[in-house]
Design an enzyme around this catalytic site. Structure first.
Site, PDB file in Angstrom:
ATOM      1  N   TYR A   1      47.275  84.019 -34.189  1.00 25.75           N
ATOM      2  CA  TYR A   1      48.217  82.999 -33.715  1.00 25.75           C
ATOM      3  C   TYR A   1      47.478  81.687 -33.488  1.00 25.75           C
ATOM      4  O   TYR A   1      46.412  81.659 -32.880  1.00 25.75           O
ATOM      5  CB  TYR A   1      48.846  83.455 -32.390  1.00 25.75           C
ATOM      6  CG  TYR A   1      49.816  82.455 -31.817  1.00 25.75           C
ATOM      7  CD1 TYR A   1      51.182  82.559 -32.051  1.00 25.75           C
ATOM      8  CD2 TYR A   1      49.365  81.389 -31.035  1.00 25.75           C
ATOM      9  CE1 TYR A   1      52.076  81.628 -31.533  1.00 25.75           C
ATOM     10  CE2 TYR A   1      50.252  80.450 -30.520  1.00 25.75           C
ATOM     11  CZ  TYR A   1      51.604  80.581 -30.767  1.00 25.75           C
ATOM     12  OH  TYR A   1      52.480  79.655 -30.263  1.00 25.75           O
TER      13      TYR A   1
ATOM     14  N   GLU B   1      53.421  75.472 -34.931  1.00 31.51           N
ATOM     15  CA  GLU B   1      53.053  76.857 -34.625  1.00 31.51           C
ATOM     16  C   GLU B   1      52.887  77.655 -35.913  1.00 31.51           C
ATOM     17  O   GLU B   1      53.802  77.698 -36.745  1.00 31.51           O
ATOM     18  CB  GLU B   1      54.146  77.493 -33.765  1.00 31.51           C
ATOM     19  CG  GLU B   1      53.815  78.907 -33.317  1.00 31.51           C
ATOM     20  CD  GLU B   1      54.968  79.548 -32.558  1.00 31.51           C
ATOM     21  OE1 GLU B   1      56.066  79.686 -33.133  1.00 31.51           O
ATOM     22  OE2 GLU B   1      54.766  79.914 -31.391  1.00 31.51           O
TER      23      GLU B   1
END
Ligand code: ADP
Ligand code: MG
Length: 397
Positions: free
Chosen positions: A119, A207
């Site tokens: 991530y 993101e």
């Protein structure tokens, strides 16, 4: 403003970040050609909606065991079939709410052999007034879940805008992600590319979930969500051209045409207020008295009767609205203008729910007189808490 995954990946590509080759289609007939232009032997067929969680999402009227909005295909034909199966249907994910979102676009991209899912995100951190990086080895899951259960697996730091991003920041991210060798080097390079994109395009959130390491040792951005600062769009024509109005709340879209500051919410009490601060306070006090606001609405300082009429129409068009609270402090805004706007709107669209009006300030007596003489079924209130109490009582009984 949000954009689709395939558009975000196009921007990533422009800045030299590693993404898969892919094609977006809006019609099932285009799918075969689109998939055929890719290398294979694995294709991934991805529903494009402005919401995450597509992989684990569920289509409405799904057949037993049917997959969500991200599907693997082993041939061009299969990719085309999956495209046809998803187009036009409604996908429900934990981010869309129960109503779901209609899938009008499909992105077909090369499948990757995934070794690990990681991530990585950049955002504007209001606490430090800087751009922050968030990195975690727990990719492919909701970062909120990771933050709640294993916060130690999240590394965050911010970048000093005076010195900007450097290889040091890249190494910090690469270490946090536990990378080695080739992947480490590529990650260091990626970090400065992302930072450059973030600043140059006025991004507010970027993101990548997941960022992956592939079995061949290279990294790739497998998913991407990008939000942009709407106030910057005047100087970002390229970004602005990516806007997909069909993804936006129709009420918010209508409000933006009239330059109203409107945000749809989940509650039951529609609010019409002047000034953002007063609008926030009004929402708070509605909650205090035990209900929830259906929207944030600031009609602004110098609203005209027409603007007020449109605002009122937008509020009443929301089937969730069980009551309306008009709370105006007349400064530049005159109470009589508000009164006339409300009456004009009610005459046009009718009023099926209770309406509480609290007016104070410039021309308040005239405003009250106009409403009093209109014959409208309005509950008058003298101050903010009185108004909130009355509307909640009227709605909840
Ligand atoms: P969402 O976050 O909306 O569910 P993602 O793009 O993150 O959508 O896809 C969900 C999962 O599907 C990923 O975590 C990954 O495991 C898999 N996936 C997505 N794209 C690809 C791809 N190109 N190749 C292989 N697997 C993929
Ligand atoms: Mg994802």
């Amino acid at each position: 403003m949000n954009i689709h995954e395939y558009q975000a990946k196009q921007l990533l590509k422009e800045y030299g970040a590693p993404v898969a080759d892919g094609r977006a289609v809006t019609r099932a007939e285009e799918a075969k050609t689109a998939a055929g232009a890719l290398d294979g032997p694995l294709w991934v067929v991805k529903a494009q909606i402005h919401a995450g969680g597509r992989g684990k999402g569920k289509f409405k009227e799904a057949s037993a065991g049917e997959k969500g909005g991200v599907r693997l295909a082993k041939s061009v034909e299969e990719a085309a079939e999956e495209t046809a199966r998803m187009l036009g249907r409604t996908l429900v994910t934990h981010q869309t709410g129960p109503a779901g979102k209609q899938v009008n676009r499909i992105y077909i991209e090369d499948g990757a052999d995934i070794e690990t899912e990681l991530y990585l995100a950049l955002l504007v951190d209001r606490d430090t007034s800087r751009i922050s990086f968030i990195a975690s080895t727990e990719g492919g899951m909701d970062i909120e879940e990771v933050a709640a259960h294993t916060p130690e697996k999240i590394v965050t730091f911010s970048v000093d805008p005076a010195s900007g991003v450097s290889a040091f920041h890249g190494r910090k991210v690469a270490f946090a992600l536990g990378l080695k060798g080739q992947a480490f080097k590529e990650c260091v390079a990626l970090v400065s590319k992302l930072y450059k994109l973030f600043v140059e395009k006025d991004v507010s959130l970027l993101e990548i979930n997941p960022l992956i390491v592939m079995t061949d040792g290279h990294i790739r951005c497998l998913d991407c969500k990008m939000n942009f600062d709407s106030n910057s769009l005047y100087r970002q024509p390229e970004v602005f051209s990516l806007r997909d109005e069909t993804e936006e709340d129709p009420k918010e879209l209508e409000a933006s045409k009239y330059d109203l500051n409107y945000i749809a919410l989940d509650g039951e009490i529609g609010c019409m207020v002047n000034g953002a601060g007063l609008a926030m306070a009004t929402m708070d006090i509605i909650k205090l008295y035990g209900s929830e606001p259906a929207n944030f609405l600031d009609v602004g300082g110098g609203a005209t009767k027409e603007k007020v009429t449109e605002a009122f129409k937008i509020i009443t068009s929301d089937p969730q609205v069980k009551g309306i609270l008009v709370n105006i402090f007349g400064g530049i805004m005159r109470c009589d203008v508000i009164a006339e706007g409300v009456i004009a709107a009610v005459k046009e669209v009718g009023l099926k729910v209770p309406l509480v009006v609290r007016l104070e300030g410039t021309n308040v007596d005239l405003g009250k007189k106009i409403i009093g003489e209109s014959g409208l079924n309005v509950i008058a209130a003298d101050n903010l808490s009185d108004a909130a109490e009355k509307i909640v009582k009227a709605v909840k009984g």
